[in-house]
Design a protein around this motif. Sequence first.
Motif, PDB file in Angstrom:
ATOM      1  N   UNK A 155       0.849  -1.183   0.000  1.00 38.58           N
ATOM      2  CA  UNK A 155       0.000   0.000   0.000  1.00 38.58           C
ATOM      3  C   UNK A 155       0.886   1.235   0.000  1.00 38.58           C
ATOM      4  N   UNK A 156       0.564   2.172  -0.879  1.00 42.40           N
ATOM      5  CA  UNK A 156       1.232   3.470  -0.898  1.00 42.40           C
ATOM      6  C   UNK A 156       0.195   4.527  -0.583  1.00 42.40           C
ATOM      7  N   UNK A 157       0.540   5.415   0.304  1.00 41.49           N
ATOM      8  CA  UNK A 157      -0.291   6.574   0.608  1.00 41.49           C
ATOM      9  C   UNK A 157       0.327   7.729  -0.168  1.00 41.49           C
ATOM     10  N   UNK A 158      -0.402   8.262  -1.138  1.00 36.42           N
ATOM     11  CA  UNK A 158       0.108   9.305  -2.031  1.00 36.42           C
ATOM     12  C   UNK A 158      -0.618  10.609  -1.730  1.00 36.42           C
ATOM     13  N   UNK A 159       0.154  11.661  -1.503  1.00 34.75           N
ATOM     14  CA  UNK A 159      -0.401  12.986  -1.220  1.00 34.75           C
ATOM     15  C   UNK A 159       0.251  14.000  -2.161  1.00 34.75           C
ATOM     16  N   UNK A 160      -0.500  15.040  -2.472  1.00 38.48           N
ATOM     17  CA  UNK A 160       0.052  16.052  -3.363  1.00 38.48           C
ATOM     18  C   UNK A 160      -0.420  17.443  -2.975  1.00 38.48           C
ATOM     19  N   UNK A 161       0.356  18.433  -3.410  1.00 34.57           N
ATOM     20  CA  UNK A 161      -0.012  19.840  -3.305  1.00 34.57           C
ATOM     21  C   UNK A 161       0.392  20.452  -4.640  1.00 34.57           C
ATOM     22  N   UNK A 162      -0.600  20.800  -5.449  1.00 33.58           N
ATOM     23  CA  UNK A 162      -0.360  21.260  -6.816  1.00 33.58           C
ATOM     24  C   UNK A 162      -0.795  22.721  -6.935  1.00 33.58           C
ATOM     25  N   UNK A 190       4.154   7.381   0.668  1.00 32.42           N
ATOM     26  CA  UNK A 190       4.590   6.610   1.821  1.00 32.42           C
ATOM     27  C   UNK A 190       4.229   5.151   1.596  1.00 32.42           C
ATOM     28  N   UNK A 191       5.168   4.251   1.817  1.00 32.74           N
ATOM     29  CA  UNK A 191       4.890   2.815   1.748  1.00 32.74           C
ATOM     30  C   UNK A 191       4.357   2.371   3.110  1.00 32.74           C
ATOM     31  N   UNK A 192       3.270   1.608   3.089  1.00 28.91           N
ATOM     32  CA  UNK A 192       2.650   1.133   4.323  1.00 28.91           C
ATOM     33  C   UNK A 192       2.494  -0.379   4.211  1.00 28.91           C
ATOM     34  N   UNK A 193       3.149  -1.116   5.100  1.00 35.15           N
ATOM     35  CA  UNK A 193       3.072  -2.575   5.045  1.00 35.15           C
ATOM     36  C   UNK A 193       1.698  -3.059   5.512  1.00 35.15           C
ATOM     37  N   UNK A 194       1.349  -4.282   5.157  1.00 32.65           N
ATOM     38  CA  UNK A 194       0.053  -4.856   5.508  1.00 32.65           C
ATOM     39  C   UNK A 194      -0.205  -4.892   7.004  1.00 32.65           C
ATOM     40  N   UNK A 195       0.800  -5.209   7.784  1.00 39.14           N
ATOM     41  CA  UNK A 195       0.630  -5.242   9.245  1.00 39.14           C
ATOM     42  C   UNK A 195       0.361  -3.853   9.807  1.00 39.14           C
ATOM     43  N   UNK A 196       1.006  -2.838   9.243  1.00 38.46           N
ATOM     44  CA  UNK A 196       0.775  -1.466   9.695  1.00 38.46           C
ATOM     45  C   UNK A 196      -0.616  -0.985   9.320  1.00 38.46           C
ATOM     46  N   UNK A 197      -1.118  -1.403   8.149  1.00 40.41           N
ATOM     47  CA  UNK A 197      -2.471  -1.023   7.736  1.00 40.41           C
ATOM     48  C   UNK A 197      -3.483  -1.544   8.748  1.00 40.41           C
ATOM     49  N   UNK A 198      -3.262  -2.764   9.231  1.00 41.47           N
ATOM     50  CA  UNK A 198      -4.181  -3.356  10.211  1.00 41.47           C
ATOM     51  C   UNK A 198      -4.225  -2.557  11.512  1.00 41.47           C
ATOM     52  N   UNK A 199      -3.195  -1.768  11.777  1.00 39.55           N
ATOM     53  CA  UNK A 199      -3.114  -0.975  13.006  1.00 39.55           C
ATOM     54  C   UNK A 199      -3.559   0.469  12.782  1.00 39.55           C
ATOM     55  N   UNK A 212      -4.455   9.731  -1.528  1.00 45.23           N
ATOM     56  CA  UNK A 212      -4.958   8.499  -2.127  1.00 45.23           C
ATOM     57  C   UNK A 212      -4.251   7.289  -1.545  1.00 45.23           C
ATOM     58  N   UNK A 213      -5.000   6.192  -1.405  1.00 48.26           N
ATOM     59  CA  UNK A 213      -4.417   4.891  -1.084  1.00 48.26           C
ATOM     60  C   UNK A 213      -4.282   4.135  -2.392  1.00 48.26           C
ATOM     61  N   UNK A 214      -3.092   3.599  -2.633  1.00 46.36           N
ATOM     62  CA  UNK A 214      -2.830   2.872  -3.873  1.00 46.36           C
ATOM     63  C   UNK A 214      -2.246   1.510  -3.520  1.00 46.36           C
ATOM     64  N   UNK A 215      -3.024   0.463  -3.734  1.00 44.68           N
ATOM     65  CA  UNK A 215      -2.613  -0.914  -3.473  1.00 44.68           C
ATOM     66  C   UNK A 215      -2.188  -1.515  -4.813  1.00 44.68           C
ATOM     67  N   UNK A 216      -0.905  -1.357  -5.125  1.00 43.21           N
ATOM     68  CA  UNK A 216      -0.411  -1.709  -6.460  1.00 43.21           C
ATOM     69  C   UNK A 216       0.835  -2.576  -6.378  1.00 43.21           C
ATOM     70  N   UNK A 217       1.011  -3.472  -7.355  1.00 52.84           N
ATOM     71  CA  UNK A 217       2.290  -4.180  -7.442  1.00 52.84           C
ATOM     72  C   UNK A 217       3.398  -3.181  -7.774  1.00 52.84           C
ATOM     73  N   UNK A 218       4.638  -3.498  -7.437  1.00 48.33           N
ATOM     74  CA  UNK A 218       5.737  -2.538  -7.616  1.00 48.33           C
ATOM     75  C   UNK A 218       5.861  -1.944  -9.019  1.00 48.33           C
ATOM     76  N   UNK A 219       5.765  -2.748 -10.051  1.00 52.29           N
ATOM     77  CA  UNK A 219       5.916  -2.222 -11.417  1.00 52.29           C
ATOM     78  C   UNK A 219       4.793  -1.255 -11.762  1.00 52.29           C
ATOM     79  N   UNK A 220       3.585  -1.551 -11.323  1.00 52.33           N
ATOM     80  CA  UNK A 220       2.430  -0.672 -11.588  1.00 52.33           C
ATOM     81  C   UNK A 220       2.584   0.640 -10.828  1.00 52.33           C
TER      82      UNK A 220
END
Length: 120
Positions: free
Chosen positions: A31-38, A93-102, A63-71
Motif C-alpha cells: 500500500x502506498x499513501x500518495x499525497x500532493x499539493x499542486x 509513503x509505503x505502508x506494510x500490511x501489518x501497519x495497515x491493520x493498526x 490516495x491509497x494505492x494498493x499496487x504491485x511494484x511495477x504498476x
Amino acid sequence: MNRVDEFTRYFPADPTPGHSHPAEKEIRHMLHLVAYDIANAKRLRLVAKTCEDFGVRVEYSVFECDLPPARFDTFWAELNRLIDETEDSLLAYRVCGECVKKTLASGTVVRPVKAMLYIL
C-alpha cells in the motif's frame, strides 16, 4: 466454464460494499499513501485524475494505492511527468500490511471501496 467465470475465479470482486474502516481492507500488494499539493488548477485536475485511475481517494489530496511494484513505478513516473517540480509537491509513503491493520480512524473517516469492473 465460460471466460467470465474463469476470470472471477482468479480475480474475485471485492465483497465489501460502499465504505470500510481503513484497517478492515485486505491489502493485496504494497500500500502506498500518495499525497500532493499542486499550485496550478489544470495540473491539479490532471494529477487528481491520474491518482483516481490508480488508487482510492481518502482525503481531498490523499490516495491509497494498493499496487504491485511495477504498476506503482508506472503511476509514479506519470505523476512526475505531470507536475512542475518548482511549484508542486508529491509524497508517497509505503505502508506494510501489518501497519495497515493498526490504522486508527476517528469520527467520520471511512475508506471508500473502489469497485473494479473488467470487460473481456
